[in-house]
Design a protein around this motif. Sequence first.
Motif, PDB file in Angstrom:
ATOM      1  N   GLU A 150       0.848  -1.195   0.000  1.00 12.02           N
ATOM      2  CA  GLU A 150       0.000   0.000   0.000  1.00 12.02           C
ATOM      3  C   GLU A 150       0.881   1.241   0.000  1.00 12.02           C
ATOM      4  O   GLU A 150       2.025   1.211   0.454  1.00 12.02           O
ATOM      5  N   THR A 191      -6.218  -1.419   4.063  1.00  9.81           N
ATOM      6  CA  THR A 191      -7.346  -2.057   3.383  1.00  9.81           C
ATOM      7  C   THR A 191      -8.082  -2.932   4.387  1.00  9.81           C
ATOM      8  O   THR A 191      -7.454  -3.666   5.164  1.00  9.81           O
ATOM      9  N   THR A 192      -9.403  -2.881   4.386  1.00  4.30           N
ATOM     10  CA  THR A 192     -10.187  -3.620   5.369  1.00  4.30           C
ATOM     11  C   THR A 192     -11.136  -4.603   4.698  1.00  4.30           C
ATOM     12  O   THR A 192     -11.556  -4.411   3.553  1.00  4.30           O
ATOM     13  N   GLY A 239     -10.568  -0.425   0.171  1.00  2.13           N
ATOM     14  CA  GLY A 239      -9.182   0.025   0.287  1.00  2.13           C
ATOM     15  C   GLY A 239      -8.488   0.119  -1.052  1.00  2.13           C
ATOM     16  O   GLY A 239      -9.129   0.202  -2.104  1.00  2.13           O
ATOM     17  N   ALA A 267      -5.988  -7.875   3.626  1.00  2.00           N
ATOM     18  CA  ALA A 267      -6.871  -6.865   4.219  1.00  2.00           C
ATOM     19  C   ALA A 267      -6.899  -7.055   5.723  1.00  2.00           C
ATOM     20  O   ALA A 267      -6.721  -8.171   6.230  1.00  2.00           O
TER      21      ALA A 267
END
Length: 378
Positions: free
Chosen positions: A127, A139-140, A152, A170
């Motif tokens: 990321e 990121t989820t 994300g 994630a």
Amino acid sequence: MDFDLTEDQRLLTDSVARLLGDRYSFEQRKQLLAAPPGYSEPLWAQYAELGLLGLPFAEDFGGFGGGPVDVMLLMQSFGRHLVLEPYLATVVLAGTALRLAGNEAQQGELIPAIAAGELRLAFAHSERQARYDLTDVLTTAKAEGGGWVLEGAKSVVLHGDSADKLLVSARTAGGRDDAEGISLFIVDAEAAGVARRGYALRDGSRAAELSFSAVRLPAEALLGERDQAFPIIEQVVQAGIAASAAEVVGGMEALQAMTLDYLKTRQQFGRPIGENQALQHRAAEMLVNLEQARSMAMLATMVLEEPDAADRARSISLAKVGVGQAARFVSQTAIQLHGGIGMTDEYAAGHFFRRAMVFEHMFGDTAYHLDRLAEGIE
């Protein structure tokens, strides 16, 4: 330790050398760079026919049951020709994640398709804000309605623009930098809410920026155990370092041979420039660095199956630093010995140089791995 190749390994290297020698000249590679998807679809199918795409996978899933050494030999051959196909992304990175974390159903569905050349994957973990920190995941994925909702973005995803499926990390629990609480998911690249922006890296290979907006995933999209993906991610990155280090060593071999040939044939003041003793010393230094890099790439390959995570991480960082520094020296020296022609697009030396520079920043640059070694990798 026995470093002799087995009969199967000799057959592997010979068959790949013949294929690439016939189909992957520098001019042919330039044509592939200029046309989408940035590599050869027919060659990808030939890799499948030769069993290269199933090389590291178990025979139960249509693979050949090869090990890290087999992948190392193949990547060295790829490096000599600056191969563009997404082998690192699909077979090494995503393939390692599948082998380590996938259940029988997931492996049974995806691995035979990879081996047959019908499925290309990309491993999406990095990321923008994280730099090289593997634990920094924003990121989820939230559990909802018996499945998951993914939100994300991911950055510099190798061959993410042409992948059929994405393996996405994630956060499912914990805070931003927690090692625990990260999970892996199998995501259809064409799913609603997935956006991709592809681009060429400095060496011409492909990558993509990915974004995920309310991407709905079924429960079976979870790869491995919930919240426990970080050790898998570490091993995926380590496999990527070992494979790309072997690739760069192959490129250094080709670059050194090209430079020696140039020193023998380039005339100045009525004699080959290779008769100049100072240039002979530089060529000898290139060879020393190449052999050091070869040893470090072998170290990275050998430790991939080391059960002690700390020892494995330490050796991988040592190899990344050693190969990166050697590749920089060899490629820069080659350019200097070639003169101005070395950096032109019409000559291969500059392309090997660019690949070496991209490698230095993949999976953590030299400064990052030196810091890890200085701090004592845990």
